[in-house]
Design an enzyme around this catalytic site. Structure first.
Site, mmCIF file in Angstrom:
data_model
loop_
_atom_site.group_PDB
_atom_site.id
_atom_site.type_symbol
_atom_site.label_atom_id
_atom_site.label_comp_id
_atom_site.label_asym_id
_atom_site.label_seq_id
_atom_site.Cartn_x
_atom_site.Cartn_y
_atom_site.Cartn_z
ATOM 1 N N HIS A 53 104.773 -31.170 1.513
ATOM 2 C CA HIS A 53 104.641 -29.711 1.569
ATOM 3 C C HIS A 53 103.573 -29.365 2.598
ATOM 4 O O HIS A 53 102.669 -30.168 2.875
ATOM 5 C CB HIS A 53 104.228 -29.159 0.202
ATOM 6 C CG HIS A 53 105.292 -29.243 -0.825
ATOM 7 N ND1 HIS A 53 105.263 -28.485 -1.974
ATOM 8 C CD2 HIS A 53 106.433 -29.982 -0.910
ATOM 9 C CE1 HIS A 53 106.321 -28.755 -2.715
ATOM 10 N NE2 HIS A 53 107.046 -29.666 -2.088
ATOM 11 N N GLU A 55 100.974 -27.495 2.464
ATOM 12 C CA GLU A 55 99.598 -27.569 1.973
ATOM 13 C C GLU A 55 99.098 -29.008 1.930
ATOM 14 O O GLU A 55 97.967 -29.295 2.335
ATOM 15 C CB GLU A 55 99.491 -26.986 0.549
ATOM 16 C CG GLU A 55 99.911 -25.552 0.440
ATOM 17 C CD GLU A 55 101.361 -25.373 0.017
ATOM 18 O OE1 GLU A 55 101.623 -24.479 -0.806
ATOM 19 O OE2 GLU A 55 102.239 -26.105 0.515
ATOM 20 N N CYS A 83 102.878 -24.397 -5.078
ATOM 21 C CA CYS A 83 103.528 -24.934 -6.271
ATOM 22 C C CYS A 83 102.465 -25.659 -7.112
ATOM 23 O O CYS A 83 101.328 -25.852 -6.666
ATOM 24 C CB CYS A 83 104.649 -25.886 -5.866
ATOM 25 S SG CYS A 83 104.062 -27.467 -5.192
ATOM 26 N N CYS A 86 100.813 -28.678 -5.274
ATOM 27 C CA CYS A 86 99.882 -28.276 -4.223
ATOM 28 C C CYS A 86 98.632 -27.615 -4.801
ATOM 29 O O CYS A 86 97.529 -27.836 -4.297
ATOM 30 C CB CYS A 86 100.582 -27.357 -3.230
ATOM 31 S SG CYS A 86 101.860 -28.218 -2.275
#
Length: 151
Positions: A53, A55, A83, A86
């Site tokens: 992801h 992040e 999410c 993260c």
């Protein structure tokens, strides 16, 4: 020191992700002086990695640049509410301030879903600033998923 937003860098990274066929999420990390130290976008498909992801990739790059697994005083800008995975990583990295664009009622982990920063097991809670460039961030996501449905 005046406030300096790095959401523009995160939005550009999100646009680049969309161009690669990735979900358009971008992230940018700034050091305590406000200098941009890392920018990343989703690469889960490209890297065949469910943890890639924006992040996570931005945090990894910022930690490598800092030579530390913790980033106290640093700020993170993300185009979508992080999410749960993260959000946990943001807490573990000791990010001081989290700025994000679009909310994520379905999969978010900050203001929606498990709301990780409200749990006593997560020892660090960043300052949270939602809604930064929300309309533009939401439009990127909406347009991306609409184009998939048309295909």
């Amino acid at each position: 020191m005046p406030f300096l937003s790095h959401m523009g860098a995160a939005l550009e990274a999100a646009r680049q992700a969309a161009a690669r066929g990735e979900v358009p999420v971008g992230a940018a990390v700034a050091d305590p002086a406000g200098r941009l130290v890392a920018v990343a976008s989703n690469r889960t498909r490209e890297l065949h990695d469910p943890t890639a992801h924006a992040e996570i990739l931005a945090l990894r790059a910022a930690c490598a640049a800092a030579g530390s697994e913790r980033l106290p005083g640093y700020s993170l800008w993300v185009t979508l509410e992080p999410c749960p995975m993260c959000a946990a990583a943001i807490g573990l990295a000791r990010i001081a301030r989290l700025h994000f664009g679009a909310p994520d009622p379905k999969s978010g982990g900050v203001l929606h879903g498990p709301r990780l920063f409200t749990h006593p097991q997560l020892h660090h809670r960043p300052e949270i600033y939602p809604g930064i460039a929300e309309a533009e961030a939401a439009a990127l996501l909406r347009d991306f998923f609409a184009s998939l449905r048309e295909s």
